[in-house]
Design an enzyme around this catalytic site. Structure first.
Site, PDB file in Angstrom:
ATOM      1  N   TRP A 131       4.189  76.640  76.138  1.00 39.88           N
ATOM      2  CA  TRP A 131       3.772  77.572  77.190  1.00 39.88           C
ATOM      3  C   TRP A 131       3.053  76.802  78.303  1.00 39.88           C
ATOM      4  O   TRP A 131       2.214  75.937  78.037  1.00 39.88           O
ATOM      5  CB  TRP A 131       2.865  78.633  76.575  1.00 39.88           C
ATOM      6  N   ASP A 212      -1.045  79.841  67.755  1.00 37.73           N
ATOM      7  CA  ASP A 212      -0.976  80.815  68.844  1.00 37.73           C
ATOM      8  C   ASP A 212       0.018  81.891  68.424  1.00 37.73           C
ATOM      9  O   ASP A 212       1.223  81.628  68.286  1.00 37.73           O
ATOM     10  CB  ASP A 212      -0.533  80.123  70.136  1.00 37.73           C
ATOM     11  N   LYS A 247       1.666  92.002  74.460  1.00 42.23           N
ATOM     12  CA  LYS A 247       3.091  92.297  74.338  1.00 42.23           C
ATOM     13  C   LYS A 247       3.372  93.409  73.337  1.00 42.23           C
ATOM     14  O   LYS A 247       4.090  94.359  73.638  1.00 42.23           O
ATOM     15  CB  LYS A 247       3.859  91.037  73.920  1.00 42.23           C
TER      16      LYS A 247
END
Length: 399
Positions: A131, A212, A247
């Site tokens: 990311w 993560d 999300k």
């Protein structure tokens, strides 16, 4: 004056593209860059479960006073149950804790700042690729960052042999950051057996592991997506997990996250929690309340929890349908590049293998906005724009 010498910061590689997209006057423009779920109408919806929970909270007339630094206890216990599952939660309840953070990014920043105080000389290792915001978060805490092998760029799948070799060679005392599921940006995940093999290696290494975990429920399901994280929990002595509700609850603007710490060595976790709370106090003082109250309300109410799971399933299935559809549409147009690996990838993102030149041409000639790495947000594809996207990619690749 220092202000006269301050230069403009470089554009964010993802949010900067959205600014370009917004300024594009073409009517058939498509934004496949930003990591936000969109429905088939191109809208980021608010879950019905969230709206119902908000009505309940309004009736309860919750106080707007500060939350504790680590957050509301009910939210934290529900977060641990969701990530770990009920059975593991019962086993590690007394050797674990959580802190409510401003999003998953807040959880990463909190653990980064904490480790910078107690493990300053460590290097932080990220997957190649990772990311775009991972490295800046840890570098801003003073860390030097390195990369471990992860993706086979020819096959667009996990290079597991290279990955294991790379992780095995990480020096003791360093920090390893893993993606729990729906790897961002590639969508290429480890299998359960690969997670188990990795956990055995990490068990025998003296490195700090951070997972993560931003997309639970967006890949194969809530529990299936957590399998890798749970394997690590059951096998490692210490583990940090950075969880996000942006999300899977659609709570992007509410900034809801949780930093979870698990210990399997019977060490005094109160000392660790006190230092993390002290660190949080200097960054954001207290966590935002509204979003975490919504999550707590949903996870504690059987009807709302069932509704939420159903809505999350709808998101997950639409993404999977768009993966299959994009691949079949490109095949139908005799695209010279094989994109079949897109179907095997998980979550919102796909590492397409498109070159920077391809990406630039798609933007300039067709107003299709993709991150330079070739990462595509599959959720930005709809039945209304898929023909245009497939036509444009085929023209760019075949020419």
């Amino acid at each position: 004056m220092i202000f006269e010498n301050i230069k403009s910061a470089p554009k964010d590689p993802i949010l900067g593209l959205t600014a370009e997209f917004n300024n594009d006057i073409k009517s058939n423009k498509v934004n496949l860059s930003v990591g936000v779920y969109q429905d088939n109408n191109g809208i980021t919806p608010t879950f019905d479960s969230v709206l119902t929970a908000e009505k309940i909270l309004l009736e309860k007339n919750y106080s707007k006073s500060y939350k504790p630094i680590d957050g509301d206890k009910k939210f934290l216990s529900e977060s641990l149950k969701l990530v770990l599952g009920e059975s593991i939660y019962e086993k590690v309840n007394n050797s674990s804790f959580g802190l409510n953070t401003p999003g998953g990014t807040g959880a990463l920043k909190l653990v980064s700042e904490f480790l910078s105080r107690f493990s300053q000389k460590s290097k932080v290792w990220f997957s190649n690729p990772t990311w775009a915001n991972h490295k800046p978060i840890f570098e801003s805490s003073g860390f030097k960052t390195k990369e471990y092998t992860y993706l086979d760029f020819e096959k667009n799948s996990v290079d597991f042999e290279g990955f294991i070799t790379s992780v095995t060679n990480i020096p003791d005392g360093d920090i390893l950051v893993l993606h729990g599921c729906c790897h961002n940006p590639t969508g290429a995940d480890l299998s359960n057996n690969q997670w188990l093999e990795l956990s055995k290696i990490l068990k025998n290494k003296n490195i700090i592991t951070i997972c993560d975990f931003a997309y639970q429920g967006l890949g194969s399901g809530i529990d299936k997506d957590a399998k890798g994280v749970r394997i690590l929990v059951e096998n490692l002595d210490d583990l940090f997990i950075c969880s996000s509700y942006s999300k899977n609850f659609g709570l992007y603007s509410e900034r809801v996250g949780c930093l979870i710490y698990i210990n399997n060595r019977n060490r005094n976790i109160d000392n660790l929690l006190s230092q993390l709370k002290k660190t949080a106090r200097t960054i954001y003082s207290n966590p935002p309340a509204h979003g975490s109250n919504i999550v707590t309300e949903i996870l504690q109410d059987s009807f709302l929890k069932k509704l939420w799971k159903s809505e999350l399933k709808t998101l997950r299935e639409r993404i999977q349908i768009m993966r299959i559809s994009l691949n079949s549409n490109l095949k139908e147009r005799n695209c010279m590049k094989d994109f079949s690996y897109i179907v095997e990838q998980n979550g919102m993102f796909s590492f397409t293998g498109l070159s920077k030149q391809n990406v630039e041409k798609l933007k300039n000639d067709y107003s299709i906005y993709i991150v330079n790495s070739g990462r595509v947000n599959i959720a930005g594809i709809t039945t209304n724009n898929i023909d245009y996207i497939a036509d444009s990619i085929t023209k760019v690749v075949n020419n």
